[in-house]
Design a protein around this motif. Structure first.
Motif, short mmCIF file in Angstrom:
data_model
loop_
_atom_site.label_atom_id
_atom_site.label_comp_id
_atom_site.label_asym_id
_atom_site.label_seq_id
_atom_site.Cartn_x
_atom_site.Cartn_y
_atom_site.Cartn_z
N ALA A 1 -4.68 7.57 5.26
CA ALA A 1 -4.33 6.83 6.47
C ALA A 1 -3.01 6.08 6.34
CB ALA A 1 -5.44 5.86 6.84
N VAL A 2 -2.46 6.02 5.13
CA VAL A 2 -1.24 5.26 4.88
C VAL A 2 -0.03 5.97 5.49
CG1 VAL A 2 0.33 4.39 3.10
CG2 VAL A 2 -2.15 4.20 2.80
N LEU A 3 0.77 5.19 6.20
CA LEU A 3 2.00 5.70 6.80
C LEU A 3 3.22 5.28 6.00
CD1 LEU A 3 1.19 4.73 10.51
CD2 LEU A 3 0.97 7.00 9.46
N ASP A 4 3.23 4.06 5.48
CA ASP A 4 4.40 3.50 4.80
C ASP A 4 3.94 2.40 3.86
OD1 ASP A 4 7.05 2.94 4.13
OD2 ASP A 4 7.66 2.40 6.16
N TRP A 5 4.82 1.90 3.02
CA TRP A 5 4.51 0.85 2.06
C TRP A 5 5.67 -0.14 2.01
CZ3 TRP A 5 7.92 0.42 -2.02
CH2 TRP A 5 8.74 1.54 -2.26
N ILE A 6 5.35 -1.39 1.62
CA ILE A 6 6.36 -2.44 1.53
C ILE A 6 6.05 -3.31 0.32
CG2 ILE A 6 7.45 -4.43 2.65
CD1 ILE A 6 5.46 -2.58 4.97
#
Length: 156
Positions: free
Chosen positions: A123-128
């Motif tokens: 479900a992950v789209l992006d990370w920060i």
């Protein structure tokens, strides 16, 4: 068993203090951007985020230095069972299972962790990765959306 009590207390207090830390202004902007994001989301920044996600996961699982926060942008089902992109403050990431808290804007306009969420890495789209001084790594989607807003403002 008693020697472990101070260690357990330190871990619990550290987690509580981390949960109460305010999120940086960049997270507030990202929460706003996602609320107004086009559907479907732009593919190019998501592709780069997926490409670099394994390295980001490894860094998180090895342990981040004190003061550094880790967030994910993920697609979750909202109360109406509609997929919605949200920012998640990550609490744990074991294997492909992630637990965290959805960031929402409070009445003061600052992002605060709200509802707990459990999701799969798919479900992950992006990370920060967010440092105390406000600098960040990742956030490919947020940077792309910010650039689009700036370009649109130039055309006006």
């Amino acid at each position: 068993m008693r020697p472990f009590l101070p260690l357990l207390l330190a871990v619990l207090l550290t987690g509580a203090a981390r949960a109460q830390q305010p999120a940086a202004p960049g997270i507030a902007l990202l929460v706003q951007q996602l609320a107004q994001a086009p559907d479907p989301l732009p593919e190019l920044p998501l592709k780069e985020a997926r490409r670099t996600l394994p390295q980001a996961r490894q860094r998180y699982q090895r342990g981040l230095p004190t003061g550094i926060s880790f967030y994910l942008t993920a697609r979750v089902l909202n109360e109406a069972a509609t997929p919605e992109p949200v920012v998640v403050a990550v609490d744990t990431w074991q294997g492909s299972h992630i637990s965290g808290r959805i960031m929402r804007l409070g009445p003061n306009g600052l992002p605060t962790p709200n509802a707990p969420v459990h999701l799969d890495e798919a479900a992950v789209l992006d990370w920060i990765v967010l440092r105390p001084n406000g600098t960040e790594e990742g956030n490919f989607l947020g940077k792309f959306l910010d650039l689009e807003e700036r370009l649109a403002a130039l055309q006006d």
